[in-house]
Design a protein around this motif. Structure first.
Motif, PDB file in Angstrom:
ATOM      1  N   LEU A  66      51.799  70.797  74.295  1.00 66.19           N
ATOM      2  CA  LEU A  66      51.223  72.135  74.283  1.00 66.19           C
ATOM      3  C   LEU A  66      50.926  72.663  75.686  1.00 66.19           C
ATOM      4  O   LEU A  66      50.778  73.867  75.873  1.00 66.19           O
ATOM      5  CB  LEU A  66      49.951  72.169  73.431  1.00 66.19           C
ATOM      6  N   ASP A  67      50.864  71.782  76.654  1.00 68.40           N
ATOM      7  CA  ASP A  67      50.582  72.217  78.028  1.00 68.40           C
ATOM      8  C   ASP A  67      51.789  72.858  78.708  1.00 68.40           C
ATOM      9  O   ASP A  67      51.712  73.211  79.885  1.00 68.40           O
ATOM     10  CB  ASP A  67      50.052  71.051  78.859  1.00 68.40           C
ATOM     11  N   ARG A  68      52.869  73.032  77.979  1.00 67.71           N
ATOM     12  CA  ARG A  68      53.997  73.803  78.522  1.00 67.71           C
ATOM     13  C   ARG A  68      53.560  75.224  78.826  1.00 67.71           C
ATOM     14  O   ARG A  68      54.164  75.913  79.634  1.00 67.71           O
ATOM     15  CB  ARG A  68      55.144  73.859  77.514  1.00 67.71           C
ATOM     16  N   TRP A  69      52.511  75.667  78.118  1.00 66.08           N
ATOM     17  CA  TRP A  69      51.951  77.001  78.295  1.00 66.08           C
ATOM     18  C   TRP A  69      50.486  76.828  78.707  1.00 66.08           C
ATOM     19  O   TRP A  69      49.837  75.864  78.295  1.00 66.08           O
ATOM     20  CB  TRP A  69      52.029  77.777  76.979  1.00 66.08           C
ATOM     21  N   PRO A  70      49.961  77.729  79.510  1.00 65.50           N
ATOM     22  CA  PRO A  70      48.560  77.585  79.955  1.00 65.50           C
ATOM     23  C   PRO A  70      47.582  77.543  78.776  1.00 65.50           C
ATOM     24  O   PRO A  70      47.674  78.364  77.861  1.00 65.50           O
ATOM     25  CB  PRO A  70      48.329  78.831  80.815  1.00 65.50           C
TER      26      PRO A  70
END
Length: 169
Positions: free
Chosen positions: A156-160
């Protein structure tokens, strides 16, 4: 809309709501989130048995939105809140969060917490309008740190992302 405890016989409806709500992510270039499976029936049942699952139901009693929560480090943590797109923009998510806040206050919990995407309009900006404030990394409780590590493992940390907190007292 009527906010009430989720019933075990409608947990699959909550999965349908989650799938429909997830489609909005496809439209903003996050198809991986749209394709993500909803919480399992077992996970939803765990929240329901714990008394930490609510639905917003229409006049016919059919759920159109839901919220599930956990207890994390003395606060109630929003695990998921989803509104079917056909019922969006009516204050239903706010009503579900207010129900959770009432529950938290009755238990003596000082705050609600959640994790969310910072750049998705119906995520962090929405929660900020409802009184949630972002937490700095140094202010995360051990439970929130565990949740963030798990989210990173899921990609999920692919996006801020951020953790947010809404004080209740």
């Amino acid at each position: 809309m009527h906010i009430r405890a989720a019933r075990v016989d409608e947990l699959s409806v909550l999965q349908d709501i989650e799938r429909a709500a997830g489609e909005c992510f496809r439209e903003i270039g996050m198809p991986e989130i749209a394709d993500d499976e909803p919480p399992s029936l077992g996970e939803l049942a765990r929240h329901q048995r714990a008394g930490l699952a609510w639905v917003a139901a229409d006049d016919a009693g059919v759920p159109v939105a839901y919220l599930i929560a956990d207890r994390v480090d003395g606060n109630l943590h929003v695990e998921q809140v989803s509104v079917h797109p056909a019922s969006a923009h009516r204050g239903i998510g706010r009503s579900l969060l207010d129900r959770l806040a009432a529950r938290a206050m009755s238990e003596g919990a000082p705050a609600l917490t959640l994790t969310t995407f910072t750049e998705v309009p119906w995520n962090a900006p929405y929660y900020a309008r409802l009184g949630f404030l972002p937490l700095a990394d140094g202010d995360l409780t051990p439970g929130l740190e565990r949740i963030r590590r798990h989210e990173a493992e899921l990609g999920l940390d692919r996006w801020p992302r951020t953790c947010m907190r809404r004080a209740l007292r």
